[in-house]
Write a protein that holds these residues in place. Structure first.
Motif, PDB file in Angstrom:
ATOM      1  N   VAL A 215      40.717  61.194  83.889  1.00  0.00           N
ATOM      2  CA  VAL A 215      41.522  60.275  83.074  1.00  0.00           C
ATOM      3  C   VAL A 215      40.927  60.158  81.674  1.00  0.00           C
ATOM      4  CG1 VAL A 215      42.405  57.920  82.904  1.00  0.00           C
ATOM      5  CG2 VAL A 215      42.210  59.022  85.144  1.00  0.00           C
ATOM      6  N   LEU A 218      41.962  63.159  79.736  1.00  0.00           N
ATOM      7  CA  LEU A 218      43.348  63.000  79.284  1.00  0.00           C
ATOM      8  C   LEU A 218      43.433  62.033  78.107  1.00  0.00           C
ATOM      9  CD1 LEU A 218      45.208  62.740  82.718  1.00  0.00           C
ATOM     10  CD2 LEU A 218      45.064  64.726  81.222  1.00  0.00           C
ATOM     11  N   THR A 236      43.368  73.065  82.290  1.00  0.00           N
ATOM     12  CA  THR A 236      43.624  73.014  83.732  1.00  0.00           C
ATOM     13  C   THR A 236      42.496  73.634  84.537  1.00  0.00           C
ATOM     14  OG1 THR A 236      44.845  75.103  83.599  1.00  0.00           O
ATOM     15  CG2 THR A 236      46.113  73.055  83.375  1.00  0.00           C
ATOM     16  N   GLU A 242      44.366  66.639  92.757  1.00  0.00           N
ATOM     17  CA  GLU A 242      45.159  65.429  92.619  1.00  0.00           C
ATOM     18  C   GLU A 242      45.639  65.206  91.186  1.00  0.00           C
ATOM     19  OE1 GLU A 242      42.580  65.147  96.150  1.00  0.00           O
ATOM     20  OE2 GLU A 242      42.273  65.698  94.055  1.00  0.00           O
ATOM     21  N   PHE A 243      44.908  65.733  90.189  1.00  0.00           N
ATOM     22  CA  PHE A 243      45.274  65.530  88.790  1.00  0.00           C
ATOM     23  C   PHE A 243      46.033  66.725  88.208  1.00  0.00           C
ATOM     24  CE2 PHE A 243      41.815  62.534  89.310  1.00  0.00           C
ATOM     25  CZ  PHE A 243      42.272  61.431  88.611  1.00  0.00           C
ATOM     26  N   LEU A 246      49.630  65.878  87.201  1.00  0.00           N
ATOM     27  CA  LEU A 246      49.671  65.026  86.011  1.00  0.00           C
ATOM     28  C   LEU A 246      49.375  65.834  84.751  1.00  0.00           C
ATOM     29  CD1 LEU A 246      49.839  62.249  84.671  1.00  0.00           C
ATOM     30  CD2 LEU A 246      47.425  61.913  85.231  1.00  0.00           C
ATOM     31  N   VAL A 249      52.375  67.861  83.789  1.00  0.00           N
ATOM     32  CA  VAL A 249      53.420  67.037  83.174  1.00  0.00           C
ATOM     33  C   VAL A 249      53.069  66.721  81.717  1.00  0.00           C
ATOM     34  CG1 VAL A 249      54.501  64.755  83.222  1.00  0.00           C
ATOM     35  CG2 VAL A 249      54.201  66.038  85.348  1.00  0.00           C
ATOM     36  N   ILE A 250      51.798  66.364  81.461  1.00  0.00           N
ATOM     37  CA  ILE A 250      51.392  66.020  80.096  1.00  0.00           C
ATOM     38  C   ILE A 250      51.468  67.237  79.188  1.00  0.00           C
ATOM     39  CG2 ILE A 250      49.411  65.316  78.689  1.00  0.00           C
ATOM     40  CD1 ILE A 250      48.629  63.414  80.891  1.00  0.00           C
TER      41      ILE A 250
END
Length: 485
Positions: A215, A218, A236, A242-243, A246, A249-250
């Motif tokens: 997080v 990000l 990536t 799990e991330f 997300l 998508v970002i």
């Protein structure tokens, strides 16, 4: 702090671990206590079994009571209680220190008043066998042992009630030593559990930090995204499963945002560029018509007004083109060493000519140089000075201050304002925002692009323009630039 996800995770781990430790401590202490009581019961039963396997004379029980002191120590004499009844439930022997509070009914056995009337036991005489040894005595029927705990005289006692067909033996042990030994375990837990919780808190905080590390990545990427940095993406490689969704998508959102912004920037730049030629032609035609119109005629006034509007449109188009270049990072600067003190001093002289009815103050430190494209930078300073004069009140003031602080050239421009004007500090740098809504465009000319353009020019020079102070009748801006050595 209470809304911190990291803190919530750490507290959750501590609370969960604390509950587990408390449950473990309760279970462990229960097991230890139960094991200790079972050990005492086995010890009492082992001592008692040796005494009830066969009949005993009445005098034996006092000797048995004394033998306990010899085995466990004289100081432990009061640790044991002995009581023996005969088959008629009459007392044969009672320890001298037997608590008066403990009666037969408390022990769950019948008892008859008075001493035993049963004759003392005499060992039977048996003829010797062929081997010369006496035959073994006949086996006795033993009663099942019962265990119970009682409190008397401030002591806790553990009793075993057992016996045979001749006698009932009640043997008790003081649990003071057991309680003292057992008390060490809660004391140990009272010290160990807070230490363990502190360690678990530190561990939970570290684990929570590791858990939200993606997080933070990000957040860093999102914080670094600007109009000139829309090409940034979240890596990536090595991302947790799990991330991964997300991050995808970002990154997809950033792709769409970059394409949309590029299209909008190209449209602004292309539109501004395409408008330059027809506006130039229109300006030339209006100038020719203005020259050919009769003097002081209605046509001449109309052409003059139209020419003024076209010139204003050309300024707006030029500013839009500069902003589009700034947005795309394509503002090309021709840097040179500029004596900014002298240039600002000249700007003050020009402003004095335009600021009729205003008091002008200046405090310009000499000899401050910057590396800048003065053509662009002049536009930024002119926009600031023009706003300070236009958005002022009658008999107001304009103040220019310029100097050097910590290797930065600092320019501060302040002016009085109309108290009736409503200025939104959050929107001051928005494009096409004109804060003084109490004035019409006929009195205050402009398109609301000056501050936005001035800030972009400052940032293109590695500086910035910020709102320094805003009061009901006063406003101040600060423009900073790197000073040249």
């Amino acid at each position: 702090m209470l809304r911190s996800f990291k803190l919530k995770m750490a507290l959750l781990s501590v609370v969960t671990s604390g509950l587990i430790l408390a449950a473990f401590a309760f279970f462990f202490l229960s097991v230890i206590r139960q094991a200790g009581m079972e050990r005492i019961d086995r010890e009492l039963q082992a001592i008692g079994n040796d005494q009830v396997r066969g009949p005993r004379p009445h005098s034996h029980w006092a000797s048995f009571d004394d033998s306990l002191a010899s085995i466990y120590g004289e100081e432990k004499r009061s640790r044991f209680l002995v009581k023996v009844n005969d088959r008629d439930h009459r007392s044969i022997y009672v320890s001298p220190h037997w608590p008066a509070e403990i009666g037969a009914t408390d022990l769950g056995i019948p008892e008859t008043e008075g001493p035993s009337e049963e004759p003392d036991f005499e060992p039977p005489r048996f003829e010797r066998t062929s081997t010369g040894e006496p035959p073994p005595p006949p086996p006795l029927h033993l009663k099942a042992a019962r265990f119970l705990t009682m409190v008397a005289d401030g002591h806790t006692w553990r009793f075993v009630v057992m016996g045979n067909e001749h006698n009932t033996l009640i043997l008790g042990m003081d649990l003071a030593d057991f309680h003292m030994e057992f008390r060490r375990f809660p004391n140990t837990f009272a010290v160990a559990v807070p230490v363990a919780l502190l360690l678990l808190t530190a561990g939970g905080w570290l684990l929570a930090g590791q858990a939200i590390r993606p997080v933070k990545v990000l957040t860093q990427v999102a914080g670094g995204i600007t109009a000139r940095g829309l090409d940034q993406r979240v890596r990536t490689a090595g991302a947790d499963h799990e991330f991964q969704a997300l991050i995808d998508v970002i990154n997809g959102m950033l792709d769409r945002l970059e394409k949309s912004f590029q299209q909008a920037t190209r449209f602004s730049a292309d539109a501004a560029h395409e408008l330059k030629t027809p506006l130039t032609i229109l300006q030339g035609e209006l100038q020719r018509a203005l020259l050919n119109a009769p003097a002081e005629s209605r046509e001449q006034r109309t052409y003059a007004d139209l020419l003024e509007e076209v010139q204003r449109l050309k300024v707006i188009v030029w500013k839009l083109l500069l902003l589009a270049q700034a947005d795309s990072g394509q503002m090309r600067l021709s840097l040179e060493r500029v004596n900014l003190s002298a240039e600002i001093d000249g700007l003050c002289e020009d402003a004095q000519q335009l600021a009729a009815g205003l008091r002008l103050k200046k405090d310009i430190a000499p000899g401050v140089f910057v590396m800048a494209d003065w053509d662009f930078l002049r536009q930024a300073f002119q926009n600031l000075a023009s706003n300070a004069i236009k958005y002022n009140r009658d008999n107001g003031t304009v103040e220019f201050r310029f100097g050097k602080q910590d290797q930065r050239a600092v320019f501060t421009i302040s002016n009085s304002t109309n108290p009736e004007a409503r200025i939104d500090p959050e929107r001051l740098f928005e494009r096409f925002y004109r804060g003084d809504k109490s004035r019409s465009r006929q009195k205050v000319d402009g398109a609301g692009l000056g501050l936005s353009l001035a800030r972009e020019i400052a940032r293109a020079h590695q500086g910035d323009l910020v709102l320094h102070e805003l009061r009901e009748d006063f406003i101040s801006f600060v423009l900073t630039l790197p000073a040249a050595g």
